[in-house]
Write a protein that holds these residues in place. Sequence first.
Motif, PDB file in Angstrom:
ATOM      1  N   PRO A  99       0.812  -1.224   0.000  1.00 23.75           N
ATOM      2  CA  PRO A  99       0.000   0.000   0.000  1.00 23.75           C
ATOM      3  C   PRO A  99       0.845   1.274   0.000  1.00 23.75           C
ATOM      4  N   ARG A 100       2.008   1.232   0.633  1.00 23.63           N
ATOM      5  CA  ARG A 100       2.885   2.408   0.657  1.00 23.63           C
ATOM      6  C   ARG A 100       3.525   2.637  -0.720  1.00 23.63           C
ATOM      7  N   ILE A 101       3.911   1.551  -1.394  1.00 24.68           N
ATOM      8  CA  ILE A 101       4.447   1.691  -2.761  1.00 24.68           C
ATOM      9  C   ILE A 101       3.366   2.221  -3.689  1.00 24.68           C
ATOM     10  N   ALA A 102       2.143   1.712  -3.532  1.00 27.51           N
ATOM     11  CA  ALA A 102       1.028   2.175  -4.358  1.00 27.51           C
ATOM     12  C   ALA A 102       0.783   3.661  -4.145  1.00 27.51           C
ATOM     13  N   ARG A 103       0.823   4.103  -2.886  1.00 32.22           N
ATOM     14  CA  ARG A 103       0.629   5.538  -2.622  1.00 32.22           C
ATOM     15  C   ARG A 103       1.737   6.375  -3.246  1.00 32.22           C
TER      16      ARG A 103
END
Length: 198
Positions: A99-103
Amino acid sequence: MAATAVRYLRSVGAATTAVRPPLEALPRPDLRAVRDDERLPVDPAEFRRVLGHFASGVTVVTARDADGPTGFACQSFASLSLDPPLVSFMVARTSTTWPRIARAGAFCVNILGAEQGPLCRAFAVSGADKFAGVAYEEAPATASPLLDAVPAWIDCRVHTVHTGGDHLIVVGRVEALGAAEDGEPLLFHRGAFGRFSR
């Protein structure tokens, strides 16, 4: 080296500065593909044992979001397309790093060398401060963490994301890349690290 790679990508028409809005991470799914009373077609332990015979390289995929640097160890990485330049990696849908990479909407694939097994282990641990004592600089196109002393790296923006069972297939568009002239790769085979010998 980084500047040369960026110039090359620009010369072939690859975007190096396009800014995309951050992606929304997919919600965590119910990963069961069969009912509780239904037999799995393949025993999971046997699946892992057989697939473990396929030797692969090892990478650390890194990104930077509003909370700072993040990353995870990843052996399921591959080149995908030359025109346009695309790569892919697979990540578990239960990953807390994804989720952090996606953000962030961008990532750097750090290809590990033969002596970097301890670095891989540090990034394979869940919940720890993976960047404690790890030196890095900003990758030239996305500012994702580019780890020191890796023999090769690929700086990307997230292009598309596909579902693949209990994993996500992340496709990245290459914005910059670079490699050392020599160095041996870190290999993973049957649950252990190894090295290439000629």
